[in-house]
Structures are given as structure tokens and as C-alpha cells.
Design an enzyme around this catalytic site. Sequence first.
Site, PDB file in Angstrom:
ATOM      1  N   THR A 262       7.145   0.939  -5.592  1.00 29.06           N
ATOM      2  CA  THR A 262       6.540  -0.271  -6.149  1.00 29.06           C
ATOM      3  C   THR A 262       5.135  -0.038  -6.672  1.00 29.06           C
ATOM      4  OG1 THR A 262       7.837  -1.561  -4.589  1.00 29.06           O
ATOM      5  CG2 THR A 262       5.994  -2.685  -5.602  1.00 29.06           C
TER       6      THR A 262
ATOM      7  N   THR B  37       7.339   3.021   0.196  1.00 23.94           N
ATOM      8  CA  THR B  37       6.874   2.904   1.577  1.00 23.94           C
ATOM      9  C   THR B  37       7.907   3.297   2.629  1.00 23.94           C
ATOM     10  OG1 THR B  37       7.480   0.546   1.656  1.00 23.94           O
ATOM     11  CG2 THR B  37       5.229   1.089   0.968  1.00 23.94           C
ATOM     12  N   ASP B  38       9.207   3.184   2.321  1.00 24.83           N
ATOM     13  CA  ASP B  38      10.212   3.355   3.368  1.00 24.83           C
ATOM     14  C   ASP B  38      10.238   4.755   3.980  1.00 24.83           C
ATOM     15  OD1 ASP B  38      10.927   0.742   3.105  1.00 24.83           O
ATOM     16  OD2 ASP B  38      12.803   1.106   2.047  1.00 24.83           O
TER      17      ASP B  38
ATOM     18  N   LYS C 213       5.848   3.065   9.558  1.00 24.83           N
ATOM     19  CA  LYS C 213       6.039   1.735   8.991  1.00 24.83           C
ATOM     20  C   LYS C 213       6.713   0.868  10.055  1.00 24.83           C
ATOM     21  CE  LYS C 213       8.123  -0.779   5.118  1.00 24.83           C
ATOM     22  NZ  LYS C 213       8.851  -0.699   3.843  1.00 24.83           N
TER      23      LYS C 213
END
Length: 457
Positions: free
Chosen positions: A116, A192-193, A271
Site C-alpha cells: 500500500t 505490512t503482512d 504485526k
Amino acid sequence: MEETIGYTGIALSLLNKADAKPGDRIRITRSDGRVFEGILMPRYAISSKPIIVIKLDNGYNIGVRVDEKTIVEVVKTKEAILREAAAGAPATIPLLEESPPAEERPKVTILGTGGTIASKVEYETGAVKPAFSAKEILEAVPEVGFIADISAKVVMNILSENMRPQYWEKIVDEVAKAIDSGVDGVIVAHGTDTMAYTASALAFAFRGLPVPITFVGAQRSSDRPSSDAAFNLVAAVLVAAKAPFAEVVVVMHGETGDTYALAHRATRVRKMHTSRRDAFQTINGRPLAKIYPFERRITLLESPLRSRGAEELEVANGFEEKVALIKYYPGMEPEIIDFLVDKGYKGIVLEGTGLGHVGEWLTESIKRAVDAGVAVVMTSQTLFGRVNMNVYTTGRKLLQAGVIPADDMLPEVAFVKLSWILSRASDLNEVRRLFKLNLAGEITPRHTIDLYPRWPH
């Protein structure tokens, strides 16, 4: 007008007509009736697009599309704002320090891998598009041009879940090239994952590091009002350009608002939420630094492992792909371990229960794996605390079978570390020796009570 740096065409004409200079507070009234007010900023991305960049009162920079019918007015000159500030009047916005010329600003390279963060909003259409030329980044997030001289390159453009160890190796090579070129810091824009996996991989691969490597991502896309993309990117550029440490870190929101970001050591971060802007947390440790993007300030929270400029670049690239990470569950069958051994896997990381346990019926298959030369590592599903396999009988039997305890390493960090070790060592005694070394801050030698989060905070 030379002072309206970066503006051309209609935008330059409107600014000249209003006699507006960077630092002045201006009001832009568009032909559609929308009004924007803020401090006029230079544009470090020179292009023909009719966009004027202003800093809003909340500290964000935006680009406003203008046309021949747009009205630009100077509300207050820069000189008047500075006089009021000197006289003690409350500041209406955080004033930026004077930005040095481009040749004097730190040089930062941004490498795109997808996610993103590698997107921008076109202010004229509202559409979200991939953005990864230096010009596009500076148009989307103009304030980074005040901090550093930005260059950018797309290394790959994949979804975070599609990351693989062979891609870690490619990213390591590209980061090394950037550092060799003389930049003051490198940013890796990443989904981010799986960002923590890749950041951890780089932490092990760079055995000597003269400048920071900063991973950054976004939890919310740039077309959403609550997007964290711009804030995180500004914080990441600040770290890459000016942080006193030379470590691999993940820089993301430190809380849900836009007050500060945190720099998490790559081997200690996870995360912890699917969608919150402050999803990333340091586990079994403290964040390395707190970053205040609007103030251009970095506060160290922990002593760095490496200081900027103290080491020469040394790269030990390479990751073994035949490594598995398995979460133990009640009733897990031994055939899962047997299958991995029969398929030629060289390493297995187990997420055991509590202090590092699995069902006793798995012990025989685990011993078979070790006897076959497979490195078997034990971590804990609890995340907080450390593995101690000497307390209960099950743990002691697993140690006798040859299992390597992972101390307080996160399961995914143990997985990455084992992958890195197995690409350069096959003898299990050497694998065990290397695994027990604290190579990149992945082991916290001493836990204090404040490292475990409790409610209320």
C-alpha cells in the site's frame, strides 16, 4: 520567480500574480468553490502538473490542483509569521526549518517491493495509482523533499503474502548496491503482512552496516482519509537520513493519531493487529527510537547495536528455502514431521506451547529428524517470555532428542535466522553454535517486568 522553486505553468503564474513566496500563508479558492489554506511550500518534484503544495494546519502537505479560474491570495507573509513567533504569539502551524540546498541534503534511496505504501492519490482525480519514481514520491508526499535528496527504484511489485526467501536475497543485493553508491540511508517500502520477515532477513544478511535500513509500509491505502502512508514515509525518510544508528528497523505509527512513529528493531518486531495504524509492536524489548515527523526529531529509547558510520559494509547473503515453520496444536500427528524429513527439509522451527513443549508422541519423529541431519528449533506460541526446556520432563526429553531452544526469539525470526544459518552451515553442531549467538539483537539477554504489556497501560 526564483523563490517559487519547482513551479511552472499555471501554478507559477498564479503565485507570481499573488506575489506569493514559499513560507507565506496563502488561501487557494478553486473554480469549484473549494477553499484551501496553508503555508506555501516549494516543489522538489518539477513537473508541468498545475499543482500548488501547501502545508495544512495539521502538519500535512497536500497538492491542490489549480486552473486559470483559481484565485490565490497571500493571507500572511513569511516575514510576518516569523515576527509574530519571535514576539511570542502562538504559532498557527509548526514552521519548518530552512531546508538546505539539494546538494547538501542527505541522500536517501527508496526501494519499492510492493504494498500500500507504494501508491499515491492523484489530487485531480482522487484515484490511487502506483507511485515509484522519485518525482512521483515527491509529488505525493512533498515534505520528504525538505529532509533528503530522494532517489527511488522499483525492485519488485508483489503482494506481501507472495514474498519468498529468494526475493529477500534480491532485496539484499539492491540495498547493498544503494549503500555502495554512497547514500546516507536506504528505505524499503514493503507490504505490512510479511514486512517483519523481510526486515529480519536483512538484519542477518548485513554483518557490517554503515547506514540505517528502514522498512516502511501502510495499513490503510492512500485513498482513505485515515491513511497512514504519508506520515509513515516522512518518519522513515527522517530515520534513513538522520538517525544516529545503523540498524535495520521497521518504522510505523506509534499510536493511532499522528503524533509520533516508532522505529522497531527488525528482529524484535511483529504485526499485532490486522488494521490499526499502530499495529507493529516490539516484543520482549523496547522500540529503538521515537520519531516526531512534524518536528523532525528522533529520540533514542534503547542503545543501538551499531552506530552510523562505525562499520564497513559487509554482506552475507543467502537463505535456505527448505525450512518450515510449524505451529503445534493438540493432537498434531508425527507424520507432519516425517513428511518434512522425507521431502528433504533441512530445518524445522516449532511453535511449541508455554516454555517450549509439544505432545510427547512427537519426540520419536523429532529425534528421527535430528538423526537425519535436520535442525529442529523450539520457540513458544506465547511470544512474550523465553523458552526454558529444562523445567519439565517433556522439555528435557526434547533437548535429549537434539532440539535447539530459541531463547526469547519470535517464531518468525527463528525461522529466518535458521534459514540464513543453513545456507552457510550444514553440520548440526555448527548450526547450534551459530543459532545461540545473538547476531542482530534477536535475543534479549535480560527481561524486565515492564517489557510485558498489561492493561491498563
